[in-house]
Design a protein around this motif. Structure first.
Motif, short mmCIF file in Angstrom:
data_model
loop_
_atom_site.label_atom_id
_atom_site.label_comp_id
_atom_site.label_asym_id
_atom_site.label_seq_id
_atom_site.Cartn_x
_atom_site.Cartn_y
_atom_site.Cartn_z
N TRP A 8 0.64 -0.85 -0.15
CA TRP A 8 -0.23 -0.06 0.45
C TRP A 8 0.62 1.67 0.49
O TRP A 8 1.77 1.33 0.77
N GLY A 9 0.29 2.12 -0.34
CA GLY A 9 0.73 3.90 -0.78
C GLY A 9 0.13 4.86 0.17
O GLY A 9 -0.99 4.50 -0.46
N ALA A 42 4.46 3.01 1.38
CA ALA A 42 5.36 3.77 1.02
C ALA A 42 3.94 5.03 1.89
O ALA A 42 2.89 4.98 2.00
N CYS A 65 9.75 1.73 4.76
CA CYS A 65 8.87 2.43 3.97
C CYS A 65 9.63 3.74 4.02
O CYS A 65 9.38 5.03 4.84
N LEU A 74 4.60 9.37 -4.63
CA LEU A 74 3.81 8.76 -4.41
C LEU A 74 3.94 7.47 -5.12
O LEU A 74 3.62 6.48 -5.43
N ASP A 77 5.78 5.09 -7.18
CA ASP A 77 7.13 4.22 -6.27
C ASP A 77 6.63 3.15 -7.25
O ASP A 77 5.57 2.76 -7.01
N VAL A 80 4.54 0.56 -4.80
CA VAL A 80 2.97 0.61 -3.91
C VAL A 80 2.50 0.05 -5.31
O VAL A 80 2.36 0.51 -7.54
N VAL A 83 -2.65 2.42 -4.22
CA VAL A 83 -3.17 3.74 -3.24
C VAL A 83 -4.19 4.09 -2.66
O VAL A 83 -5.18 3.82 -2.96
N LYS A 104 -1.96 3.00 -11.25
CA LYS A 104 -1.92 2.33 -10.21
C LYS A 104 -3.25 2.55 -9.41
O LYS A 104 -4.38 2.77 -9.91
#
Length: 384
Positions: A8-9, A42, A65, A74, A77, A80, A83, A104
C-alpha cells in the motif's frame, strides 16, 4: 500457500489515514483472514516529507517505508501496488486520476467524489486502464452488514418496504467546526451530506437496492430533500432525504413493488442523546418484522431481529476483533479483488457508487448547495 500480500501507498496523513494504517498493521489472523496480508511501503504528505516521516513513526509502520512530500512521487513508486486516497472529498477526483496516470490501483475514501460526473469518469478510466477502483465505504464490509443483507435476502423479515437511517452528531457547530474545518468548508466539499449523510444512504442502498439481483436494481424513482445551510459558510448542517424505490426486496412482491426510505444527517442534534436509552440508528422494516441496528451508522456493533407476531426477539453482537476499528475488512476486500484480477468489488460495484452520487447531486440541487467550480470540475489536471 503463502498469503497474497498487497503493498500500500498512503496518500494524506490525517486521522482517517492513521486509523486505516493501524488496522492494516494488525495480524489478519485476528479476524480469521489467512489468505491475504498487507504491507505499507510508502506515505505521502502534501505539506512536507517530515510530516510523512512523523506519520510513519506515529502509526508504527515498520521499515522499509518511503516518505514523500508529493503525491506524484508516491504514485510513481514502483513498490506500490495500490493507493489509498484519504484526502478531503474535494480532492478525490484529482488524486485518483493522478494514481491512474501512474498505473496504480486505488481505494478512495468516501464520499467517492464531489459529483456523479466525476465518479463516472473515474470508473470509465479504471476500466479503460484495466485498474482496480473501489469507494472506501468501510461499513459495507463489516460482518454485521453482510449478515443483515443475508437476512433480508432470506426473507427473515419478509418483504422489506421501508428503511429509516440516521447519522447525526450533536455538536456546537460554531464552536467545534468554525468556518475553516473541512466539515463545513465548501472549498473542501464540506457539509453534513457528503461526510455523514453518505452513511445513512449506505444503509438505504445496501438494504433496499443491493439485496436485489444486480439486473433487478433500479435507482430511486422519487427523491425529496430538505436541507438547512450553515449560516457561516453555506455548507449543509442538516439534510433529510425521502426516497422511493420502484421495487421492494427480496422478491419485489406484491407487484408492482415499491419501497421507501428516510435518510437523515445533522450536525447540531445527535442520533442518540448520551443520557437517554439507546435507540436504533437504523430500522429496516419488512412485512414479517424488522431489523434494528444499534451504534453509530458508520460503525454499529449490534442488531436486533424483531418478529412482527409471536416469535423470539434475537440480539446479535458483532464485536470488532482486537483493538481494530473495522477498516481492515475493506482492505481485505481490496486484496482479494486484486488477487483474483477483479476491477471492482461485488460488495460495492461502480454502478452503485455512481447512483448514490447521482442521488446526492439531486439532493444538493434541491437544497441549493453548490461548491466552487474547481472542485466540481471533471478536467484533469485542475489545480486546487
Amino acid at each position: 500457500m503463502a498469503p497474497h500480500n498487497i503493498r500500500w501507498g498512503i496518500v494524506a496523513t490525517g486521522w482517517i489515514a492513521s486509523t486505516f494504517v493501524k488496522d492494516l498493521l494488525m495480524d489478519p489472523k485476528i479476524r480469521g483472514a489467512s489468505d491475504i496480508s498487507h504491507t505499507v511501503v510508502a506515505v505521502a504528505s502534501s505539506s512536507s516529507k517530515s510530516r510523512a516521516e512523523e506519520f510513519i513513526s506515529e502509526t508504527g509502520i515498520p521499515a522499509p517505508c518511503a516518505a514523500y512530500d508529493t503525491y506524484k512521487d508516491l504514485v510513481d513508486d514502483p513498490d506500490v501496488d495500490v493507493v489509498y486516497v484519504a484526502t478531503p472529498h474535494s480532492h478525490h477526483y484529482q488524486n485518483v486520476m493522478l494514481a491512474f496516470e501512474a498505473g496504480k490501483h486505488v481505494l478512495c475514501e468516501k464520499a467517492f467524489t464531489v459529483n456523479a460526473a466525476q465518479a463516472r469518469i473515474l470508473c470509465e478510466t479504471a476500466k479503460k486502464k484495466n485498474l482496480f477502483l473501489m469507494e472506501a465505504v468501510w461499513t459495507r464490509y463489516f460482518p454485521l452488514s453482510v449478515q443483515i443483507r443475508e437476512l433480508i435476502q432470506s426473507s427473515t423479515i419478509g418483504e422489506v418496504l421501508r428503511v429509516l437511517a440516521d447519522n447525526s452528531f450533536g455538536d456546537d457547530v460554531e464552536e467545534k467546526w468554525g468556518t475553516g474545518h473541512r466539515m463545513v468548508n465548501k472549498d473542501l466539499a464540506g457539509g453534513a451530506l457528503l461526510d455523514l449523510g453518505i452513511y445513512s444512504l449506505t444503509w438505504v442502498f445496501q438494504t433496499l437496492y443491493h439485496t436485489l439481483p444486480r439486473e433487478a436494481r433500479r435507482p430511486p424513482s422519487k427523491i425529496s430533500a430538505h436541507m438547512s445551510l450553515y449560516h457561516l459558510t453555506g455548507a449543509d448542517e442538516a439534510t433529510s432525504i425521502l426516497l422511493t424505490f420502484p421495487s421492494s426486496t427480496p422478491s419485489n412482491f406484491p407487484r408492482p413493488g415499491e419501497s421507501q426510505a428516510l435518510a437523515m444527517t445533522h450536525l447540531r442534534v445527535s442520533t442518540n442523546v448520551t443520557n437517554g436509552p439507546v435507540q436504533p440508528t437504523i430500522r429496516i422494516q419488512g412485512t414479517k418484522g424488522e431489523i434494528q441496528v444499534f451504534g453509530p451508522a458508520f460503525r454499529p456493533e449490534r442488531y436486533r431481529i424483531v418478529p412482527k407476531d409471536e416469535g423470539e426477539t434475537r440480539e446479535v453482537d458483532c464485536p470488532f476483533p482486537g483493538d481494530g476499528k473495522g477498516m481492515f475488512w475493506e482492505a481485505d476486500e481490496v486484496a482479494r479483488c486484486l488477487r483474483d484480477g477483479k476491477l471492482e468489488s461485488d460488495g460495492l460495484p461502480w454502478e452503485e457508487s455512481i447512483v448514490i452520487m447521482e442521488v446526492m447531486d439531486e439532493v444538493r440541487r434541491q437544497g441549493g448547495l453548490t461548491y466552487p467550480k474547481s472542485i466540481e470540475s471533471t478536467i484533469y489536471p485542475t489545480p486546487l
